[in-house]
Write an enzyme that holds these catalytic residues in place. Structure first.
Site, PDB file in Angstrom:
ATOM      1  N   VAL A  53       0.867  -1.167   0.000  1.00  0.00           N
ATOM      2  CA  VAL A  53       0.000   0.000   0.000  1.00  0.00           C
ATOM      3  C   VAL A  53       0.904   1.217   0.000  1.00  0.00           C
ATOM      4  O   VAL A  53       1.898   1.246   0.731  1.00  0.00           O
ATOM      5  CB  VAL A  53      -0.902   0.033   1.253  1.00  0.00           C
ATOM      6  CG1 VAL A  53      -1.807   1.272   1.233  1.00  0.00           C
ATOM      7  CG2 VAL A  53      -1.732  -1.238   1.357  1.00  0.00           C
ATOM      8  N   CYS A  54       0.578   2.197  -0.842  1.00  0.00           N
ATOM      9  CA  CYS A  54       1.280   3.486  -0.809  1.00  0.00           C
ATOM     10  C   CYS A  54       2.775   3.248  -1.050  1.00  0.00           C
ATOM     11  O   CYS A  54       3.153   2.452  -1.917  1.00  0.00           O
ATOM     12  CB  CYS A  54       0.970   4.174   0.529  1.00  0.00           C
ATOM     13  SG  CYS A  54       1.360   5.932   0.616  1.00  0.00           S
ATOM     14  N   THR A  55       3.632   3.892  -0.282  1.00  0.00           N
ATOM     15  CA  THR A  55       5.064   3.757  -0.487  1.00  0.00           C
ATOM     16  C   THR A  55       5.610   2.410  -0.008  1.00  0.00           C
ATOM     17  O   THR A  55       6.819   2.166  -0.114  1.00  0.00           O
ATOM     18  CB  THR A  55       5.827   4.892   0.217  1.00  0.00           C
ATOM     19  OG1 THR A  55       5.432   4.917   1.592  1.00  0.00           O
ATOM     20  CG2 THR A  55       5.504   6.232  -0.404  1.00  0.00           C
TER      21      THR A  55
END
Lengths: 211, 211
Positions: free
Chosen positions: A99-101
């Site tokens: 998720v995300c970075t």
């Protein structure tokens, strides 16, 4: 169905808790939060302390790996023991996700070379330094690897995964259980929709991969 | 801007972390998780341990109160020390809010009598036993009290509140920072959209208020 979510200093709470709240309702699911050392791990804001119930060393395999993002991923990208563990767990997962970075961690572990992937909109160039091709979609699947866009995208990623694992009806039941009928008061959730003025207000500038 | 989120055994993680992830980015915001006793509080699934950094006794006032839901709200409804604390904090808040069955706690504290409110779709009858009028909306505002619907609705509730406090541009910037551009793979997030078959699959039956 063993699900493991590694956490590390300066991770983003919603990156981890969004997918957790979906996947923990899969039939037979067990979610374990793991860290270098068991105990409380503080998020990016330092305002949340989440308990890691296991050490990485204790987790030898998992069906699903979910790597959250947050500013701490910068340090995580060169944390060799963490990256070794990610590679070892990934070797036998059914699904490896971020998720995300969190995708920076998968990338730094060498798992995204030559693959399409997504991440937070502000760090797309940095993702590509790992050999991935950034794809501006909310959820990107490449074989058993699924990457999600920024923070809240983990909920959509996990519902997509839940349907793959348990079927659409089960995924819909989980969506209903968490009453995920989103009605954001504004339509500003992507850089294109928000525009440059709101982008600047976030204080998140596009990263230069040579930084 | 002091924001306090009370947590108690069997709360739902996303109910608390969704609004936290929005409100913590308000200018000058400090979010404190509080519990009867400082330390780790386990969620409904027991799979998450969240650290309460303060005791209720240590928190004498807050600008914003956010009460999360979860199965633990049933016990919380008759936890007089908790209800007393909620009433005391509410007396001087700028905003008193709830997510999901957190509205049962506000209701049991006597704060919703004669007011419209929302909650998780499965416990609307139980909410009405507290004197509230259930309103099938995602976010319901009545003066300084804002209630959100089930679990994930806390994100929408908090963005609505962020705009009230800091203006629409700041709220949009927070929405962009968490890339909240929801794209659920299914349209099953409300009872009406999901239909009776999926409702039954959740295992969540409409509560009988005389239970």
């Amino acid at each position: 169905m063993d699900i493991v979510i590694p956490i590390f200093p300066y991770f983003t709470a919603l990156d981890a808790i969004g997918p957790y709240e979906v996947l923990r309702s899969l039939p037979g699911a067990t979610v374990t939060f793991a860290a270098a050392t068991p105990g409380i791990v503080r998020t990016d804001s330092r305002m949340v302390g989440l308990q890691a119930d296991a050490s990485f060393a204790e987790i030898e395999a998992a069906d699903i790996l979910v790597v959250p993002g947050g500013w701490g991923t910068r340090a995580a990208m060169s944390d060799e023991p963490l990256l070794d563990w990610v590679r070892r767990i990934h070797a036998t997962t059914q699904w490896t996700t971020s998720v995300c970075t969190g995708s920076l961690v998968l990338g730094a572990a060498g798992l995204l070379r030559g693959l399409k992937a997504t991440t937070h909109w502000a760090i797309t160039d940095l993702l590509e330094t790992t050999g991935a091709t950034y794809t501006a979609e909310r959820v990107v699947r490449q074989g058993k690897i699924i990457t999600g866009a920024g923070v809240s995208a983990g909920i959509d990623m996990a519902l997509t995964l839940a349907a793959e694992i348990a079927g659409e009806d089960q995924a819909k039941a989980i969506q209903l259980a968490i009453e995920y009928d989103p009605q954001p008061p504004f339509d500003a959730g992507s850089p294109a929709k928000a525009g440059p003025r709101i982008q600047a207000l976030t204080g998140m500038l596009k990263t230069d991969p040579t930084d």
